[in-house]
Design a protein around this motif. Structure first.
Motif, PDB file in Angstrom:
ATOM      1  N   ASP A 116      42.041  26.020  45.426  1.00 12.83           N
ATOM      2  CA  ASP A 116      41.763  27.493  45.027  1.00 12.83           C
ATOM      3  C   ASP A 116      40.629  27.893  46.058  1.00 12.83           C
ATOM      4  N   THR A 117      41.054  27.806  47.234  1.00 15.37           N
ATOM      5  CA  THR A 117      40.302  28.276  48.593  1.00 15.37           C
ATOM      6  C   THR A 117      40.521  29.592  48.806  1.00 15.37           C
ATOM      7  N   TRP A 118      39.313  30.429  48.844  1.00 13.92           N
ATOM      8  CA  TRP A 118      39.247  31.795  49.259  1.00 13.92           C
ATOM      9  C   TRP A 118      39.771  31.839  50.456  1.00 13.92           C
ATOM     10  N   CYS A 119      40.279  33.214  51.127  1.00 13.68           N
ATOM     11  CA  CYS A 119      40.142  33.392  52.265  1.00 13.68           C
ATOM     12  C   CYS A 119      39.009  34.019  53.070  1.00 13.68           C
ATOM     13  N   GLU A 120      38.803  34.453  54.201  1.00  6.19           N
ATOM     14  CA  GLU A 120      37.673  35.283  54.335  1.00  6.19           C
ATOM     15  C   GLU A 120      37.393  36.517  53.756  1.00  6.19           C
ATOM     16  N   LEU A 121      36.134  36.505  53.223  1.00  4.52           N
ATOM     17  CA  LEU A 121      35.889  37.965  52.417  1.00  4.52           C
ATOM     18  C   LEU A 121      34.853  38.695  53.265  1.00  4.52           C
ATOM     19  N   VAL A 122      35.061  40.067  53.304  1.00  3.36           N
ATOM     20  CA  VAL A 122      33.958  40.917  53.927  1.00  3.36           C
ATOM     21  C   VAL A 122      33.238  41.708  52.904  1.00  3.36           C
ATOM     22  N   GLN A 123      31.923  41.108  52.733  1.00  7.21           N
ATOM     23  CA  GLN A 123      31.099  42.116  51.883  1.00  7.21           C
ATOM     24  C   GLN A 123      30.466  43.394  52.688  1.00  7.21           C
ATOM     25  N   ASN A 124      30.418  44.414  51.831  1.00  6.31           N
ATOM     26  CA  ASN A 124      29.996  45.625  52.578  1.00  6.31           C
ATOM     27  C   ASN A 124      28.863  46.253  51.576  1.00  6.31           C
ATOM     28  N   GLN A 125      27.820  47.165  52.392  1.00  2.88           N
ATOM     29  CA  GLN A 125      27.164  47.702  51.677  1.00  2.88           C
ATOM     30  C   GLN A 125      27.803  49.188  51.203  1.00  2.88           C
ATOM     31  N   LEU A 126      27.535  49.796  50.221  1.00  6.86           N
ATOM     32  CA  LEU A 126      28.355  50.987  49.897  1.00  6.86           C
ATOM     33  C   LEU A 126      27.610  52.270  50.951  1.00  6.86           C
ATOM     34  N   ASP A 127      26.397  52.184  51.089  1.00  6.21           N
ATOM     35  CA  ASP A 127      25.827  53.176  51.821  1.00  6.21           C
ATOM     36  C   ASP A 127      26.536  53.165  53.362  1.00  6.21           C
ATOM     37  N   ASP A 128      26.870  52.056  53.747  1.00  5.17           N
ATOM     38  CA  ASP A 128      27.561  51.960  55.032  1.00  5.17           C
ATOM     39  C   ASP A 128      28.763  52.249  55.208  1.00  5.17           C
ATOM     40  N   LEU A 129      29.598  52.828  54.164  1.00  7.13           N
ATOM     41  CA  LEU A 129      31.029  53.165  54.256  1.00  7.13           C
ATOM     42  C   LEU A 129      31.183  54.342  53.899  1.00  7.13           C
ATOM     43  N   SER A 130      32.225  54.902  54.549  1.00 10.03           N
ATOM     44  CA  SER A 130      32.636  56.369  54.382  1.00 10.03           C
ATOM     45  C   SER A 130      33.562  56.363  53.231  1.00 10.03           C
ATOM     46  N   HIS A 131      33.821  57.775  52.953  1.00  7.97           N
ATOM     47  CA  HIS A 131      34.828  58.100  51.694  1.00  7.97           C
ATOM     48  C   HIS A 131      36.211  57.301  52.271  1.00  7.97           C
ATOM     49  N   GLN A 132      36.706  57.611  53.086  1.00  9.23           N
ATOM     50  CA  GLN A 132      37.955  56.925  53.523  1.00  9.23           C
ATOM     51  C   GLN A 132      38.114  55.390  53.549  1.00  9.23           C
ATOM     52  N   GLN A 133      36.843  55.131  54.218  1.00  5.24           N
ATOM     53  CA  GLN A 133      36.873  53.624  54.126  1.00  5.24           C
ATOM     54  C   GLN A 133      36.795  52.962  52.917  1.00  5.24           C
ATOM     55  N   ILE A 134      35.989  53.654  51.861  1.00  5.85           N
ATOM     56  CA  ILE A 134      36.263  52.951  50.497  1.00  5.85           C
ATOM     57  C   ILE A 134      37.612  53.177  49.848  1.00  5.85           C
ATOM     58  N   VAL A 135      38.220  54.254  50.076  1.00  6.18           N
ATOM     59  CA  VAL A 135      39.348  54.431  49.528  1.00  6.18           C
ATOM     60  C   VAL A 135      40.514  53.331  50.235  1.00  6.18           C
ATOM     61  N   ASP A 136      40.324  53.021  51.393  1.00  9.21           N
ATOM     62  CA  ASP A 136      41.230  52.184  52.275  1.00  9.21           C
ATOM     63  C   ASP A 136      40.776  50.572  51.475  1.00  9.21           C
ATOM     64  N   LYS A 137      39.582  50.443  51.432  1.00 12.45           N
ATOM     65  CA  LYS A 137      39.262  49.085  50.880  1.00 12.45           C
ATOM     66  C   LYS A 137      40.119  48.834  49.425  1.00 12.45           C
ATOM     67  N   VAL A 138      40.049  49.936  48.601  1.00 10.53           N
ATOM     68  CA  VAL A 138      40.610  49.985  47.232  1.00 10.53           C
ATOM     69  C   VAL A 138      42.173  49.804  47.358  1.00 10.53           C
ATOM     70  N   ARG A 139      42.475  50.529  48.182  1.00 11.68           N
ATOM     71  CA  ARG A 139      44.132  50.355  48.616  1.00 11.68           C
ATOM     72  C   ARG A 139      44.691  48.976  49.131  1.00 11.68           C
ATOM     73  N   SER A 140      43.954  48.429  50.115  1.00 11.27           N
ATOM     74  CA  SER A 140      44.127  47.138  50.595  1.00 11.27           C
ATOM     75  C   SER A 140      43.977  46.048  49.566  1.00 11.27           C
ATOM     76  N   ALA A 141      43.179  46.011  48.744  1.00 13.77           N
ATOM     77  CA  ALA A 141      42.833  45.390  47.618  1.00 13.77           C
ATOM     78  C   ALA A 141      44.058  45.240  46.721  1.00 13.77           C
ATOM     79  N   GLY A 142      44.909  46.220  46.632  1.00 11.93           N
ATOM     80  CA  GLY A 142      46.205  46.071  45.739  1.00 11.93           C
ATOM     81  C   GLY A 142      45.529  46.486  44.329  1.00 11.93           C
ATOM     82  N   ILE A 143      44.559  47.474  44.043  1.00  9.13           N
ATOM     83  CA  ILE A 143      44.170  47.941  42.677  1.00  9.13           C
ATOM     84  C   ILE A 143      45.110  48.935  42.083  1.00  9.13           C
ATOM     85  N   ALA A 144      45.411  48.511  40.677  1.00  9.26           N
ATOM     86  CA  ALA A 144      46.257  49.325  40.171  1.00  9.26           C
ATOM     87  C   ALA A 144      45.473  49.689  38.743  1.00  9.26           C
ATOM     88  N   GLY A 145      45.900  50.457  37.942  1.00 12.21           N
ATOM     89  CA  GLY A 145      45.459  50.881  36.605  1.00 12.21           C
ATOM     90  C   GLY A 145      45.655  49.562  35.750  1.00 12.21           C
TER      91      GLY A 145
END
Length: 882
Positions: A116-145
């Motif tokens: 159960d080994t994780w791949c490399e995860l990139v942690q971010n500070q919310l203040d360092d991300l733009s709106h589009q970057q946040i949306v892209d991260k949500v999209r790349s994470a595959g989040i659905a309702g």
């Protein structure tokens, strides 16, 4: 008047229509914290979007880590799928889907390595991300309702319209499910962190966390988290709503919180409202701040047949049978395994299916909890389903149209607004599975819409292809035109003159070829009809020479015939000789041509054209009516054109003679002997009468034999003695007359023999009998030519005089003359069938005169016989009428 925001701050609630209150069984699973289950040996990760808007990023045999993307795509509707654990891709193949139909879907099969080994995860500070970057991260994470609809979250986080209100759905109204309840109790701070990200992206005026009043612990935990969050004061609040099913529905919750109703076919964003599940908020926080994709979720495993009911963190793709085995599932006969709650869930046909992003519950009830499916009964139109419907639909109308497969009519009753909550089925006294009918109807409508859309896309591709081909064609033409203009611009005066001369030569060559073809056809036609040409091919010159020689021989023959004043030959014989000479000359000319030089291709073509024209002329001549010639005095010397017509007429005469011979053979067989007896009134000798009858029978047999011989000669092609007359009509009659004379000579001879045998001493009577025989020959000759001349009164008078004279002179002569006439009439059909000309003995002037007299007598008698027969017929009819 209070605004909507003021009413929200005061906690004002509105009542939603419909709904039910089923018994709650949440206590089975909400009393224990969220747990973990052992890793499965194999994980099934569906990739249904592959081929539509994404592609596979892995292949069989690849090693993957937990969180490794399995698909990649650029479509806005694409939701990436990630590996739920570390392991190896052992197969990519269709497997049963987590659906009531269990239809196969493309699936990545991962064999877990247990690490159960994780791949490399990139942690971010919310203040360092733009709106589009946040949306892209949500999209790349595959989040659905996470509430069950599995709608892409990144689309909701980037709406087109302005958002005034965000509702966090923590209602969880299903009677068995408690996943959101435990999540809010244990991860309230993470949920508030995700709500903070949503607030930053949408900047709504208010955020409402809605929780049912049957979850007091969750409401208390969320209220504590709200008080500690860094969101603006007064912008977020927790609202507790009454417990009622299905208050957790998106549209129903909006109506309860705001009092507004989402229009049919519209989305809440048009009202400035967005709804997110508490599990979705938690997943957003994990993806943006910690870089974790959506690879696991909280699932309620409940039911009285589960030994360890509760809520568990289950990796996406975990097989359901593994979960049931790990929770000590004890199945019953006809055990149902339901995905989702008892109201909106569906039973599985195969438990070898994976957990999905929208799976929130696995229910395995006992037979006491949920009995067997009752038998469907007829609708009694009680209207309970319409009262319970939270969407204010007419379930009974939808049921009737869905059952009749009238899906278009069902759609007209707003079938798409049905949320499939199951309230109608729950209250139906007839136990009708209404929701199942609605799902089938929705699937049919969706399939029809997909097919229509595919057809429209195919049409668009086809139109685009046509447009592209047209553009390419225009581009090629433009390019060719530009190249031509460049060549013309670079040409000197000499080059232009050379091009012009070449084009002129080509045009002249085409014109010459066309003129040569026209001239050749004219020359070929003229070579058939005339020989006075100045320039002809080698073969044509030989033909012309042969024709000249033939004319010379014909002229010599005509001169020789002109010097014969004693009538040694008749006109028919003379013309026969002329035709024979012409035919021999033609054959000689052909042989000369063949010996002189082989014909060229043009000569062969010319010969073929000449033969075709001759055949056509013969056919035209065939249609011209024939008229006999009375005397030979009208015969004149033939010209070149008359000679050709005579040949054609001879050929036509032979063909007609052959046909007449066939008809005469049939007619001759029908002649009865009784109709041909010789009647000699003045002769008393019975033996003489018997001999006369025998002679008549012999004459008939000889006439029939002559006709058969003529037919045989015609079939063997012996037609070299055709007799041309002055014109084509006379030549035909000459052939027939010659045949007639030959046939009748035999008959007349037999008659003469029979008359000689009769005991008659009168020499004058014998002489007149011979005259009668000649008359019979002439009559047969005239009738064989099919003459239809009119009979004048003068002819009738002359016949009467001759008949009177014969009666006075000798009754025997008259009887003999009558017998000869009868015999001629009997032989006539056979005479007419003669097909080939037969040489006859030449007649003297006296015999010719007698023959003419006999012919006149025969015509008169034929007319009288016809009149007498007509009179007899009229008298018989009058007697019959009387």
């Amino acid at each position: 008047m209070l605004t909507l925001l003021d009413q929200l701050d005061k906690g004002t609630l509105w009542r939603s229509p419909g709904g039910i209150h089923p018994p709650e069984v949440k206590f089975l699973s909400n009393t224990t914290p969220i747990g973990q289950l052992p890793l499965a040996s194999t994980y099934l990760v569906p990739v249904p979007q592959v081929g539509e808007n994404c592609t596979l990023a892995v292949k069989v045999g690849d090693s993957v880590l937990k969180g490794t993307p399995l698909t990649q795509g650029t479509s806005i509707w694409h939701l990436p799928v990630h590996a739920p654990t570390s392991g190896t891709i052992v197969a990519i193949e269709p497997r049963a889907s987590n659906h009531a139909s269990a239809l196969p879907v493309n699936t990545c099969v991962i064999a877990a390595d247990g690490k159960d080994t994780w791949c490399e995860l990139v942690q971010n500070q919310l203040d360092d991300l733009s709106h589009q970057q946040i949306v892209d991260k949500v999209r790349s994470a595959g989040i659905a309702g996470m509430g069950g609809a599995a709608f892409p979250t990144h689309i909701k986080l980037n709406p087109v319209s302005e958002i005034d209100l965000v509702i966090i759905n923590g209602v969880e109204c299903e009677p068995y499910i408690s996943a959101d309840d435990r999540l809010m109790r244990e991860y309230s701070q993470d949920i508030l962190a995700g709500i903070g990200i949503i607030h930053r992206l949408l900047t709504p005026k208010r955020i409402v966390i809605a929780i049912e009043d049957n979850k007091p612990e969750a409401a208390k935990a969320m209220q504590a988290a709200v008080s500690q969050c860094g969101l603006p004061a007064g912008s977020i609040r927790v609202t507790v709503i009454p417990t009622k099913y299905p208050s957790g529905g998106e549209k129903q919750l909006i109506q309860i919180i705001t009092g507004r109703e989402v229009p049919s076919g519209a989305i809440p964003a048009k009202l400035g409202i967005v709804v997110h599940n508490v599990g979705t908020a938690y997943a957003i926080h994990q993806a943006v701040t910690q870089g974790k994709p959506l690879v696991e979720r909280v699932v309620t495993v409940t039911g009285r047949n589960v030994g360890k009911p509760g809520n568990y963190w289950l990796p996406i793709g975990t097989p359901v049978d593994h979960v049931l085995t790990a929770t000590e599932f004890t199945p019953e006969p006809d055990q149902k395994v339901i995905i989702g709650g008892p109201m909106m869930g569906h039973a599985l046909a195969n438990i070898q299916v994976p957990i999905l992003k929208g799976t929130n519950c696995i229910l395995v009830p006992s037979s006491q909890e949920i009995g067997s499916t009752p038998e469907e009964k007829a609708c009694i139109r009680c209207g309970e389903c319409a009262t319970a419907c939270p969407a204010l639909l007419l379930p009974q109308q939808l049921f009737w149209h869905a059952k009749a497969e009238e899906y278009d009519k069902a759609a007209s009753y707003n079938l798409k607004d049905c949320i499939e909550c199951g309230c109608c089925s729950y209250v139906c006294p007839s136990d009708i599975p209404l929701v199942e009918y609605y799902r089938i109807a929705k699937s049919a409508l969706k399939q029809a819409a997909d097919e229509k859309q595919q057809a429209e896309r195919a049409k668009q591709r086809f139109d685009a292809r046509l447009a592209r081909l047209e553009e390419e064609k225009l581009a090629r033409e433009a390019k060719a035109k530009e190249a031509s203009e460049r060549r013309q611009a670079s040409m000197t005066g000499t080059d232009k003159n050379a091009v012009a001369e070449a084009m002129a030569r080509i045009a002249a060559k085409k014109a010459a070829a066309a003129q040569a073809i026209t001239g050749e056809s004219i020359t070929e036609e003229s070579s058939v009809t005339t020989t006075d040409t100045t320039e002809v091919p080698k073969g044509k010159a030989a033909v012309a020479a042969a024709i000249v020689r033939a004319k010379a021989k014909r002229a010599a023959q005509a001169n020789a015939d002109g010097t014969d004043t004693n009538g040694a030959e008749t006109d028919s014989a003379r013309t026969d000789n002329m035709v024979n000479v012409d035919a021999n000359d033609s054959i000689s000319a052909t042989d000369a041509i063949a010996q002189e030089a082989p014909l060229s291709q043009k000569d062969k073509v010319a010969a073929a054209i000449a033969r075709a024209k001759a055949k056509k002329a013969a056919q035209q001549t065939d249609t011209v009516p024939l008229e006999p010639t009375e005397t030979a005095d009208s015969t004149s010397e033939l010209s070149a054109a008359d000679d050709k017509k005579a040949k054609v007429a001879a050929a036509v005469a032979r063909a007609k003679a052959k046909k007449a011979a066939q008809q005469a053979e049939t007619a001759a067989s029908d002649i009865e002997v009784s109709n041909t007896e010789i009647s000699v009134s003045d002769v008393n000798d019975a033996e003489a009468i018997k001999k006369a009858k025998v002679a008549a029978a012999v004459a008939r047999a000889k006439a029939k034999k002559a006709a058969q011989q003529a037919e045989t000669n015609t079939e063997n092609g012996l037609s070299q003695t055709a007799t041309p007359a002055v014109d084509s009509t006379a030549s035909v009659h000459a052939d027939v007359n010659a045949d007639a004379e030959t046939a009748v000579n035999a008959v007349a001879t037999d008659i003469e023999v029979s008359i000689t045998d009769v005991s008659v001493n009168d020499a004058e009577a014998i002489k007149k009998a011979k005259v009668a025989a000649a008359v019979a020959r002439a009559k047969a000759k005239k009738i064989a030519a099919a003459s239809a001349e009119s009979k004048t009164d003068a002819e009738i008078e002359s016949v009467d005089e001759i008949q009177t004279e014969a009666n006075v002179t000798s009754p025997s002569i008259a009887a003999t003359l009558e017998t000869a006439t009868t015999e001629a009439d009997a032989v006539l059909p056979s005479v007419e069938s003669a097909a080939e000309p037969i040489e006859t003995a030449p007649l003297s002037s006296d015999e010719l005169k007698k023959a003419q007299i006999a012919a006149t007598i025969a015509k008169a008698k034929a007319k009288k016989a016809a009149l007498a027969q007509e009179a007899n017929a009229s008298s018989d009819s009058s007697v019959t009428n009387d």
